[in-house]
Design an enzyme around this catalytic site. Structure first.
Site, short mmCIF file in Angstrom:
data_model
loop_
_atom_site.label_atom_id
_atom_site.label_comp_id
_atom_site.label_asym_id
_atom_site.label_seq_id
_atom_site.Cartn_x
_atom_site.Cartn_y
_atom_site.Cartn_z
N GLU A 183 -9.22 72.25 66.38
CA GLU A 183 -10.06 72.32 67.56
C GLU A 183 -11.23 71.34 67.49
O GLU A 183 -11.77 71.08 66.42
CB GLU A 183 -10.59 73.75 67.74
N CYS A 186 -18.11 67.72 68.52
CA CYS A 186 -18.10 68.51 67.30
C CYS A 186 -16.68 68.43 66.73
O CYS A 186 -15.74 68.91 67.36
CB CYS A 186 -18.50 69.94 67.66
N CYS A 218 -10.45 76.43 56.11
CA CYS A 218 -11.65 76.23 55.30
C CYS A 218 -11.57 77.13 54.07
O CYS A 218 -11.03 78.23 54.14
CB CYS A 218 -12.89 76.60 56.12
N CYS A 259 -17.32 81.95 54.24
CA CYS A 259 -18.59 82.51 54.76
C CYS A 259 -18.26 83.75 55.60
O CYS A 259 -17.39 83.71 56.46
CB CYS A 259 -19.34 81.48 55.59
N CYS A 264 -18.09 83.75 59.61
CA CYS A 264 -17.42 82.64 60.29
C CYS A 264 -15.98 82.99 60.64
O CYS A 264 -15.28 83.65 59.87
CB CYS A 264 -17.45 81.41 59.39
N GLY A 274 -13.78 73.64 58.92
CA GLY A 274 -13.73 72.98 57.62
C GLY A 274 -15.08 72.69 57.03
O GLY A 274 -16.11 72.78 57.69
N LEU A 285 -28.06 77.28 55.77
CA LEU A 285 -28.83 78.04 54.79
C LEU A 285 -28.67 79.55 54.99
O LEU A 285 -28.23 80.27 54.11
CB LEU A 285 -30.31 77.63 54.87
N ASN A 307 -23.06 84.18 66.36
CA ASN A 307 -21.98 84.54 67.28
C ASN A 307 -21.15 85.64 66.66
O ASN A 307 -20.76 85.55 65.50
CB ASN A 307 -21.11 83.31 67.56
N CYS A 337 -20.85 77.79 67.70
CA CYS A 337 -20.84 77.70 66.24
C CYS A 337 -20.07 78.83 65.58
O CYS A 337 -20.32 80.00 65.85
CB CYS A 337 -22.25 77.75 65.69
N1 SAH Z 1 -18.63 74.09 56.79
C1 SAH Z 1 -19.74 73.45 57.38
C2 SAH Z 1 -19.54 73.04 58.82
C3 SAH Z 1 -18.83 73.97 59.76
S1 SAH Z 1 -19.65 75.37 60.41
C4 SAH Z 1 -20.97 74.30 57.22
O1 SAH Z 1 -20.87 75.39 56.70
O2 SAH Z 1 -22.06 73.85 57.55
C5 SAH Z 1 -20.90 74.80 61.49
C6 SAH Z 1 -22.11 75.73 61.53
O3 SAH Z 1 -21.79 76.97 62.20
C7 SAH Z 1 -22.62 76.12 60.15
O4 SAH Z 1 -24.02 76.06 60.13
C8 SAH Z 1 -22.13 77.55 60.03
O5 SAH Z 1 -22.85 78.26 59.08
C9 SAH Z 1 -22.32 78.04 61.44
N2 SAH Z 1 -21.61 79.27 61.76
C10 SAH Z 1 -20.46 79.73 61.24
N3 SAH Z 1 -20.14 80.93 61.80
C11 SAH Z 1 -21.11 81.21 62.67
C12 SAH Z 1 -21.34 82.29 63.57
N4 SAH Z 1 -20.50 83.31 63.65
N5 SAH Z 1 -22.44 82.24 64.35
C13 SAH Z 1 -23.29 81.20 64.28
N6 SAH Z 1 -23.13 80.15 63.48
C14 SAH Z 1 -22.06 80.17 62.67
#
Ligand code: SAH
Length: 341
Positions: A91, A104, A111, A115, A118, A158, A214, A289, A332
Site C-alpha cells: 500500500e 507515503c 514488518c 509494535c 500497529c 515496513g 518514540l 489510530n 498512520c
Molecule cells: N517502521 C517505521 C515506519 C512505519 S510506521 C517506524 O516505526 O517509524 C509510521 C509511523 O506510524 C510510525 O511513527 C509508527 O509508530 C506510527 N504508527 C503505527 N501504528 C500506529 C497507530 N495505530 N496509530 C498512530 N500511529 C501509528
C-alpha cells in the site's frame, strides 16, 4: 532473466552500459527517460539508437505496478493497493497539502518490528522491497494522477532501516538531479529505532529528515509498546539522534502516538521534556489510530491538547498531526494487507 532497470542507480547504470559496450552518457539519457519523463517503454526513448533500445529490451524490464484497488478519502487522500508482480501487494498513500503532494511509501512487504499498536503486527513478514519497487510507488502514482510529487515519507508498511541498502539506493535515485530530483530535505525516513543504522545514515551525507517513533520516554513502557526497545533502549536511541543532528545539522522529529491512559498523562509529558530538553527536535503528536489487532484507544482531545501545551510551555516544539485518510484506513499505522491472503 531480465533485470528491473529501476534497481540500478545512475552510477551502476553507467557501469552496466560500459559493460555492454555503450557510452556512459547513454545511461544518463536512459535514466532521464525513466525518471524525468516517467517513460515505461524502451521503444519510446527516442534519442537512443534502435540497436540500444533492442539491447535494453533484452537485458531489462521497466517495472509497472498495476493498481488492484484505489480508495479516496473525503479529505482527498488516496490509497493505492499495488500489485508488485509476484503475487504480493503493498500500500502507498498520496496526501495533498497546501504546498503540494506528499507520498507515503512502503519499504517492506510486512514488518518484523512487532509494535503493539500497529496494524502490520501479526501479519507475516514476506520480504524487502527492492529500490526499484520503492521508486515505482511514487512513479505509478504520478502516472495515474498526472501530478508531480514534492515530498516523500517512508512511513508506509515496513521498517526502512531494516531494509537499509535498498532504501538508500531508492533515495539516491529519487534525489538525483537527472532523475526525479526531489531534494533530500523533502524526504523523511521514519524508524522504530534501529540504532546502528541511524549512525550509518548520519554518515551517508544525504540530509534527509529523520523521524523517530518514540511513543514513550520511559524504557519499561516503550519496551512494552515496541519490542525493538529491548535491543536498543531510549538512552542509546537519543545518543544516536544527537549524533545525527551533529552530523547533518538537521532537526530530528519524534513521533508520539497518544493512547488513552497508556502514554498520555502529564507525567509522561514531563519525562519527555527531560529527555528531549536542549535537542534540535520537533515532536509530532499523533492521536493513535485504533486498529483491529490492538486494544489501544485514542486519547481524548483534551488530553492531546494538554500534552501539546505542556511540551510547548517547556520549550519543546510540538504539533498535533492532522490525520489524513483515516476513513479509508490510510492514516498512520493503519496500512495492512487485509485485502489479500
Ligand atoms: N517502521 C517505521 C515506519 C512505519 S510506521 C517506524 O516505526 O517509524 C509510521 C509511523 O506510524 C510510525 O511513527 C509508527 O509508530 C506510527 N504508527 C503505527 N501504528 C500506529 C497507530 N495505530 N496509530 C498512530 N500511529 C501509528
Amino acid at each position: 532473466m531480465r533485470e528491473n532497470i529501476k534497481d540500478y542507480n545512475l552510477e551502476e547504470l553507467k557501469e552496466k552500459f560500459i559493460e555492454i559496450g555503450e557510452k556512459k552518457y547513454r545511461a544518463e539519457q536512459t535514466f532521464k527517460w525513466l525518471y524525468k519523463e516517467n517513460i515505461i517503454d524502451f521503444n519510446d526513448m527516442t534519442n537512443l539508437s534502435l540497436d540500444l533500445r533492442n539491447k535494453l529490451n533484452e537485458l531489462f524490464y521497466i517495472p509497472i505496478f498495476n493498481i488492484i484497488k484505489k480508495q479516496e478519502s473525503k479529505d482527498g487522500t488516496k490509497k493505492y493497493l499495488f500489485d508488485v508482480g509476484d503475487g504480493n501487494a503493498i500500500e502507498t498513500v498520496l496526501m495533498k497539502y497546501k504546498y503540494g503532494y506528499s507520498i507515503c511509501v512502503s519499504s517492506q512487504i510486512g514488518c518484523k518490528m512487532g509494535c503493539k499498536f500497529c496494524a502490520s503486527t501479526g501479519i507475516a513478514f514476506v520480504r524487502n522491497l527492492t529500490a526499484g519497487e520503492i521508486v515505482e510507488q511514487l512513479q505509478a502514482v504520478e502516472r495515474e494522477e498526472n501530478i508531480r510529487i514534492s515530498n516523500i515519507v517512508f512511513m508506509g508498511i515496513g521498517e526502512p532501516l531494516d531494509n537499509y541498502d535498498n532504501v538508500i539506493k531508492a533515495i539516491r535515485i529519487i534525489n538525483n538531479d537527472n532523475g526525479i530530483a526531489i531534494g533530500a530535505r523533502h524526504i523523511s525516513i521514519s524508524t522504530s529505532g534501529i540504532v546502528p543504522k541511524i549512525y550509518k545514515l548520519a554518515d551517508e551525507k544525504i540530509q534527509c529528515t529523520l523521524s523517530i517513533s518514540l511513543h514513550s520516554p520511559v524504557d519499561e513502557k516503550r519496551s512494552e509498546l515496541m519490542p525493538i526497545n529491548k535491543v536498543y533502549n531510549i538512552e542509546e536511541l537519543i545518543k544516536a539522534c544527537k549524533y545525527y543532528i551533529e552530523k547533518t545539522n538537521r532537526r530530528v522529529s519524534f513521533e508520539y502516538a497518544l493512547a488513552k491512559e497508556r502514554n498520555d498523562n502529564l507525567d509522561d509529558a514531563k519525562k519527555l521534556v527531560r529527555l528531549l530538553k536542549g535537542m534540535n527536535c520537533h515532536v509530532n503528536l499523533i492521536p493513535i489510530n485504533e486498529v483491529n489487532n490492538s486494544d489501544f484507544r485514542k486519547s481524548t482531545n483534551e488530553n492531546i491538547i494538554r500534552f501539546r501545551d505542556y511540551l510547548n510551555s517547556k520549550g519543546i516544539v510540538a504539533t498535533i498531526r492532522r490525520e489524513l485518510g483515516s476513513d479509508i484506513d490510510a492514516a498512520c499505522g493503519q496500512l495492512r494487507r487485509k485485502n489479500l491472503n
